[in-house]
Motif scaffolding. Structure first.
Motif, PDB file in Angstrom:
ATOM      1  N   PRO A 179       0.836  -1.203   0.000  1.00 33.47           N
ATOM      2  CA  PRO A 179       0.000   0.000   0.000  1.00 33.47           C
ATOM      3  C   PRO A 179       0.871   1.253   0.000  1.00 33.47           C
ATOM      4  O   PRO A 179       2.013   1.229   0.469  1.00 33.47           O
ATOM      5  CB  PRO A 179      -0.795  -0.103   1.308  1.00 33.47           C
ATOM      6  CG  PRO A 179      -0.592  -1.485   1.809  1.00 33.47           C
ATOM      7  CD  PRO A 179       0.700  -1.969   1.251  1.00 33.47           C
ATOM      8  N   LYS A 195      -3.707   7.010  -4.439  1.00 31.13           N
ATOM      9  CA  LYS A 195      -3.364   5.996  -3.437  1.00 31.13           C
ATOM     10  C   LYS A 195      -3.631   4.621  -4.019  1.00 31.13           C
ATOM     11  O   LYS A 195      -4.405   4.464  -4.976  1.00 31.13           O
ATOM     12  CB  LYS A 195      -4.148   6.218  -2.145  1.00 31.13           C
ATOM     13  CG  LYS A 195      -5.660   6.075  -2.268  1.00 31.13           C
ATOM     14  CD  LYS A 195      -6.150   4.705  -1.892  1.00 31.13           C
ATOM     15  CE  LYS A 195      -7.658   4.589  -2.086  1.00 31.13           C
ATOM     16  NZ  LYS A 195      -8.141   3.215  -1.949  1.00 31.13           N
ATOM     17  N   LYS A 249      -3.773   0.183  -3.013  1.00 24.89           N
ATOM     18  CA  LYS A 249      -3.603  -0.983  -2.148  1.00 24.89           C
ATOM     19  C   LYS A 249      -2.367  -1.754  -2.579  1.00 24.89           C
ATOM     20  O   LYS A 249      -1.630  -2.306  -1.768  1.00 24.89           O
ATOM     21  CB  LYS A 249      -4.848  -1.874  -2.246  1.00 24.89           C
ATOM     22  CG  LYS A 249      -4.788  -3.128  -1.397  1.00 24.89           C
ATOM     23  CD  LYS A 249      -6.068  -3.939  -1.556  1.00 24.89           C
ATOM     24  CE  LYS A 249      -6.026  -5.210  -0.710  1.00 24.89           C
ATOM     25  NZ  LYS A 249      -7.271  -6.004  -0.879  1.00 24.89           N
ATOM     26  N   ASN A 250      -2.146  -1.785  -3.895  1.00 27.82           N
ATOM     27  CA  ASN A 250      -0.979  -2.438  -4.480  1.00 27.82           C
ATOM     28  C   ASN A 250      -0.329  -1.436  -5.435  1.00 27.82           C
ATOM     29  O   ASN A 250      -0.811  -1.222  -6.543  1.00 27.82           O
ATOM     30  CB  ASN A 250      -1.411  -3.703  -5.225  1.00 27.82           C
ATOM     31  CG  ASN A 250      -0.239  -4.481  -5.798  1.00 27.82           C
ATOM     32  OD1 ASN A 250       0.710  -3.912  -6.326  1.00 27.82           O
ATOM     33  ND2 ASN A 250      -0.313  -5.799  -5.707  1.00 27.82           N
ATOM     34  N   THR A 260      -0.941   0.412   5.624  1.00 26.81           N
ATOM     35  CA  THR A 260      -2.330   0.012   5.387  1.00 26.81           C
ATOM     36  C   THR A 260      -2.988   0.900   4.341  1.00 26.81           C
ATOM     37  O   THR A 260      -2.501   1.986   4.019  1.00 26.81           O
ATOM     38  CB  THR A 260      -3.159   0.118   6.685  1.00 26.81           C
ATOM     39  OG1 THR A 260      -3.278   1.505   7.043  1.00 26.81           O
ATOM     40  CG2 THR A 260      -2.520  -0.659   7.823  1.00 26.81           C
ATOM     41  N   GLU A 261      -4.136   0.441   3.849  1.00 28.64           N
ATOM     42  CA  GLU A 261      -4.934   1.227   2.907  1.00 28.64           C
ATOM     43  C   GLU A 261      -5.459   2.502   3.564  1.00 28.64           C
ATOM     44  O   GLU A 261      -5.571   3.544   2.920  1.00 28.64           O
ATOM     45  CB  GLU A 261      -6.124   0.404   2.415  1.00 28.64           C
ATOM     46  CG  GLU A 261      -5.779  -0.692   1.442  1.00 28.64           C
ATOM     47  CD  GLU A 261      -7.030  -1.411   0.991  1.00 28.64           C
ATOM     48  OE1 GLU A 261      -7.717  -0.900   0.086  1.00 28.64           O
ATOM     49  OE2 GLU A 261      -7.336  -2.471   1.561  1.00 28.64           O
ATOM     50  N   ALA A 286      -2.911   5.100   3.452  1.00 30.74           N
ATOM     51  CA  ALA A 286      -2.796   5.623   2.085  1.00 30.74           C
ATOM     52  C   ALA A 286      -3.924   6.598   1.782  1.00 30.74           C
ATOM     53  O   ALA A 286      -3.711   7.658   1.185  1.00 30.74           O
ATOM     54  CB  ALA A 286      -2.798   4.471   1.085  1.00 30.74           C
ATOM     55  N   GLN A 289     -12.313   5.197  -4.158  1.00 33.43           N
ATOM     56  CA  GLN A 289     -11.763   5.970  -3.049  1.00 33.43           C
ATOM     57  C   GLN A 289     -12.871   6.361  -2.069  1.00 33.43           C
ATOM     58  O   GLN A 289     -12.709   6.267  -0.849  1.00 33.43           O
ATOM     59  CB  GLN A 289     -11.079   7.215  -3.615  1.00 33.43           C
ATOM     60  CG  GLN A 289     -10.312   8.030  -2.600  1.00 33.43           C
ATOM     61  CD  GLN A 289      -9.698   9.260  -3.221  1.00 33.43           C
ATOM     62  OE1 GLN A 289     -10.213   9.786  -4.200  1.00 33.43           O
ATOM     63  NE2 GLN A 289      -8.608   9.719  -2.670  1.00 33.43           N
ATOM     64  N   ASP A 340     -13.997   3.320  -0.058  1.00 26.43           N
ATOM     65  CA  ASP A 340     -13.070   3.003   1.035  1.00 26.43           C
ATOM     66  C   ASP A 340     -13.295   3.928   2.229  1.00 26.43           C
ATOM     67  O   ASP A 340     -13.264   3.496   3.389  1.00 26.43           O
ATOM     68  CB  ASP A 340     -11.621   3.137   0.558  1.00 26.43           C
ATOM     69  CG  ASP A 340     -11.235   2.035  -0.413  1.00 26.43           C
ATOM     70  OD1 ASP A 340     -11.927   1.003  -0.429  1.00 26.43           O
ATOM     71  OD2 ASP A 340     -10.250   2.215  -1.148  1.00 26.43           O
TER      72      ASP A 340
END
Length: 609
Positions: free
Chosen positions: A15, A32, A34-35, A71-72, A75, A136, A139
């Motif tokens: 992340p 941003k 996650k990967n 972590t996400e 991010a 986004q 999340d």
């Protein structure tokens, strides 16, 4: 683009946030992921399938940086902070575009919801955004719903509800649709969410604690329990992210990682509880004594940077007390955190330092392999760690100059660039004699200063190489390898029916009858042509300056009343013709010894140049 490709090939599957930059090194987009590897690469894959905005964005990207996180949630929050800080062009443009969502809260409604909307209206509601993608927003809503039990259902479902839904039983909704809930209490919870969206995280916990105690004093234990659960959930959220912390101090976090001969520092600036900026530095490390390197870095870095209130690092510098005394007036504290948010922040900084060092060492290894490949391909005596290239520029057959550019380990070393004004000038410029003179002067200087290159490239073909070789023969035991690089040539005659066929760029060597063709796009081709083109650019730049100076001198000589002394004073005052042309008449008249009439004539002459 080669730098981007290298970074893309070495992105971690972690992340983090990424910052896209343009040719002016300005941040034009913040995102941003996650990967990071998968997300950033997606911009440069299947470009034709992108929408117009993304295509335009990608066309302007010349570099990017990444910040690794744990972590996400980290991010997501850091992305929000960096967008506010940099106000990137392609994030800001989303503001008025209906495709990019906002979060909307209208406290004028009896039971407000958090709505995802595509356009901001001129009403009494509060809007947060715009956000770069619907994912986004999803999340962010997921994070909010995990802490605050707010209404999720539509007004129609809410109005027709006979009993609480499953979210109530999961403690994720107060169910005002069918249970008696205080309207003010519910709206206070929405205000907490608004504070969270504005980044005022500390005030959220304080408000929730205050209301929990008030509910407990009133023996409203059900409300107090709900508020306690919200506080607990919010604290867990805070523990899972480290880009927004509780301390109000100005904190710099310094993480480092070192190999045998390099050390990488990552410094993160935390201001007003938020991680605002990250900077990376790769330095030479003569010996693996990281504590001394840390002391040196801190002293040098803060000699020109603002001093924070606290520095967090993974080990204390040997001179910790001396540093705190030096920066006493700034109340500097240097510490090694062992737990909590500060330790998590430091771990993030160390991770980024390791990643920066990994990239640097891999880049250097690739460069070493390339230089060894060049040595083998051209049967050189030396591994070409230091490569120089000489180019001659004589536009309009006047003021010929020779440029010498230097690349160390495949990278331009601009402080070692040099130029020579060719002295042996004849009526007809002679490239061969100019090269002979430039090479001879470079070798002479190299023997005097003990800094000869491993490889010298001459811009040109066989004739230019022969001229350089003639200069080499005047010195004893020159260990520098010598080659020339000739541009591609047309192999077939031009015609309307046939396509022009060109040869490869060719490398000529003294002891080889035939040149070595550089395969288009190969790494050797890219390095050699980059060095040659840089030499050509530098030669043209100096040649233009020389011609402009000559033009400016001749322009002044034609003005009555300006002799050698006044000419010297004018150039001492204005440096060059450009600054002289930009000067006002009043500024020109202040030149010592310059009469008002002559000054006016000079001013008019400069305006017409």
């Amino acid at each position: 683009m080669s730098s981007i490709k290298f970074k893309l090939d070495n992105l971690p599957q972690k992340p983090g946030v990424y910052l896209m930059k343009d040719k002016k090194n300005l941040v034009i987009y913040v995102g941003k992921a996650k990967n990071l590897s998968r997300r950033v690469k997606s911009y440069f894959q299947n470009i034709d399938a992108h929408d117009l905005k993304t295509k335009t964005l990608v066309s302007q990207i010349v570099d990017f940086d990444v910040i690794l996180l744990q972590t996400e949630v980290e991010a997501l929050l850091l992305e929000r902070t960096l967008i506010r800080k940099h106000q990137p062009q392609y994030n800001i443009l989303f503001r008025d575009d209906k495709e990019y969502p906002y979060l909307k809260i209208n406290l004028n409604e009896k039971w407000p919801r958090i709505l995802k909307v595509r356009k901001r209206k001129e009403d009494d509601a509060f809007y947060f955004g715009p956000f770069g993608s619907h994912g986004q927003v999803y999340d962010l809503l997921k994070t909010i719903y995990s802490v605050f039990p707010v209404i999720r259902c539509s007004p129609q479902v809410f109005d027709n509800a006979k009993k609480p839904c499953h979210y109530y039983h999961m403690k994720q909704c107060l169910a005002p649709c069918s249970i008696n809930v205080d309207e003010n209490t519910y709206k206070d919870m929405l205000r907490c969410i608004m504070s969270f969206l504005k980044g005022k995280d500390k005030s959220v916990v304080e408000i929730l604690k205050k209301r929990m105690l008030e509910a407990s004093d009133k023996e409203d234990y059900e409300t107090a329990l709900s508020l306690r659960n919200q506080i607990s959930s919010f604290k867990k959220l805070k523990e899972s992210q480290n880009v927004i912390i509780s301390s109000t101090k100005k904190i710099d976090v310094i993480g480092f990682s070192h190999s045998k001969n390099k050390i990488s520092f990552t410094i993160q600036h935390v201001r007003k509880r938020k991680l605002l900026e990250q900077r990376n530095f790769i330095l030479d490390l003569p010996r693996p004594e990281s504590d001394k390197a840390l002391s040196s870095f801190i002293l040098q870095f803060y000699s020109s940077e603002s001093i924070p209130e606290e520095i967090l690092c993974q080990s204390l510098p040997e001179e910790k007390g001396a540093f705190e005394e030096i920066f006493y007036q700034k109340n500097l504290k240097i510490s090694v955190p062992l737990k909590g948010q500060k330790k998590a922040l430091l771990d993030t900084s160390i991770d980024n330092a390791r990643y920066a060092l990994y990239l640097e060492e891999k880049r250097n290894k690739n460069q070493e392999n390339l230089l060894e490949h060049i040595k083998k391909t051209f049967a050189l005596k030396n591994t070409p760690q230091r490569i120089e290239c000489i180019d001659i520029s004589n536009l309009h057959k006047e003021s010929p100059v020779a440029s010498v550019v230097c690349f160390m380990e495949g990278k331009p070393k601009k402080n070692l660039y040099r130029f020579y004004n060719i002295k042996n000038i004849t009526d007809t410029p002679n490239d061969f004699e100019s090269i002979y003179e430039a090479v001879k002067r470079r070798l002479q200087k190299g023997f005097e200063e003990q800094n000869l290159p491993d490889l010298l490239i001459i811009d040109g073909g066989k004739g230019q190489l022969s001229s350089a070789q003639r200069a080499f023969k005047e010195f004893f035991d020159v260990k520098t390898d010598l080659v020339s690089l000739a541009k591609s040539k047309v192999l077939n005659k031009k015609s309307l029916s046939t396509k022009t066929v060109k040869s490869h760029e060719r490398v000529f060597q003294v002891d080889r009858q035939e040149p070595v063709a550089l395969e288009l796009g190969s790494k050797a081709y890219k390095l050699f042509t980059q060095i040659r083109d840089e030499s050509h650019r530098f030669a043209l730049k100096h040649h233009r300056r020389k011609r402009e100076k000559k033009l400016s001198i001749s322009s002044l000589e034609n003005i009555d009343g300006i002799g050698p002394t006044l000419k010297k004073r004018l150039f001492e005052k204005f440096k060059d013709l450009k600054h002289m042309k930009e000067a006002s008449l009043e500024e020109i008249m202040k030149t010592k010894g310059l009469a008002a009439k002559t000054a006016k004539l000079l001013f008019e002459t400069l305006k017409n140049l």
